[in-house]
Design a protein around this motif. Structure first.
Motif, PDB file in Angstrom:
ATOM      1  N   SER A 174       0.959   4.098  -2.837  1.00 47.20           N
ATOM      2  CA  SER A 174       0.688   5.508  -2.530  1.00 47.20           C
ATOM      3  C   SER A 174       1.760   6.420  -3.102  1.00 47.20           C
ATOM      4  CB  SER A 174       0.579   5.710  -1.015  1.00 47.20           C
ATOM      5  OG  SER A 174       1.862   5.672  -0.394  1.00 47.20           O
ATOM      6  N   ARG A 194       0.839  -1.217   0.000  1.00 49.58           N
ATOM      7  CA  ARG A 194       0.000   0.000   0.000  1.00 49.58           C
ATOM      8  C   ARG A 194       0.866   1.256   0.000  1.00 49.58           C
ATOM      9  NH1 ARG A 194      -4.540  -2.232   4.163  1.00 49.58           N
ATOM     10  NH2 ARG A 194      -5.839  -3.213   2.564  1.00 49.58           N
ATOM     11  N   TYR A 195       1.940   1.217   0.773  1.00 43.59           N
ATOM     12  CA  TYR A 195       2.858   2.350   0.807  1.00 43.59           C
ATOM     13  C   TYR A 195       3.487   2.570  -0.562  1.00 43.59           C
ATOM     14  CZ  TYR A 195       6.999   5.100   2.063  1.00 43.59           C
ATOM     15  OH  TYR A 195       7.988   6.053   2.120  1.00 43.59           O
TER      16      TYR A 195
END
Length: 196
Positions: A193, A189-190
């Motif tokens: 992003s 997810r990081y």
């Protein structure tokens, strides 16, 4: 004549996969990298562990894992399919300083790194984090909770490691598939992003 690999049911190749991502699983000596990859890999993991010898007695300090008898001498490798669109190829690096030269090759093509840390030996994480930052690899921190270790809050860990506010910090148990998967998901997810 028996020398070709049988590709039953697409175990090793999946034609519908859109993206393969190389992820490094890094950390200091005896932090649980081999265990983590073994827990998460959907294929039998490749391990290059050897028995620790007397020659390494003054070099490899197993104080964080007193029963440790083996050490990774090249790398660990595993694979995890997250979805039809995404497969993670997990590469575990050796944790000892003398294997730093292996890092240059291992970092090529890596999208990110999961840095495993032992909350009782945080100081040993700094050289590993320095290497990850030197090679410009985005990373998340996974605090590997061993039996009997004191529980520091993730905010305390973040402060002790002097992390940027956006760097993910999660707890995990490298022996537990669910918490280990949560660590990888936090990293993915990081990384996503950062693309937006």
């Amino acid at each position: 004549m028996g020398s070709r690999l049988a590709l039953d049911d697409g175990v090793y190749l999946r034609s519908s996969v859109q993206t393969a991502a190389k992820i490094l699983v890094v950390g200091h000596f005896a932090v649980g990298k081999t265990t983590f990859i073994g827990t998460m890999s959907e294929i039998p993991p490749l391990r290059t562990e050897e028995i620790m010898t007397q020659a390494g007695a003054g070099i490899d300090d197993p104080k964080g894992a007193p029963g440790k008898t083996t050490t990774t001498v090249a790398m660990d490798f595993g694979r995890l399919t997250l979805s039809e669109e995404l497969v993670l190829y997990l590469f575990g690096t050796p944790g000892q300083q003398r294997f730093v030269q292996v890092w240059e090759d291992m970092t090529r093509g890596a999208l990110g790194a999961l840095v495993l840390v032992d909350p009782t030996r945080l100081d040993e994480s700094f050289p590993v984090m320095d290497l990850v930052e030197h090679y410009g690899i985005p990373y998340a921190i996974a605090v590997n909770r061993f039996d009997g270790t004191p529980t520091h809050s993730l905010d305390e860990i973040r402060e002790a490691l002097d992390l940027l506010p956006e760097t993910p910090v999660v707890s995990c148990d490298a022996r537990d598939q669910r918490s280990s998967a949560d660590s990888l998901i936090a990293l993915v997810r990081y990384l996503q992003s950062r693309l937006n």
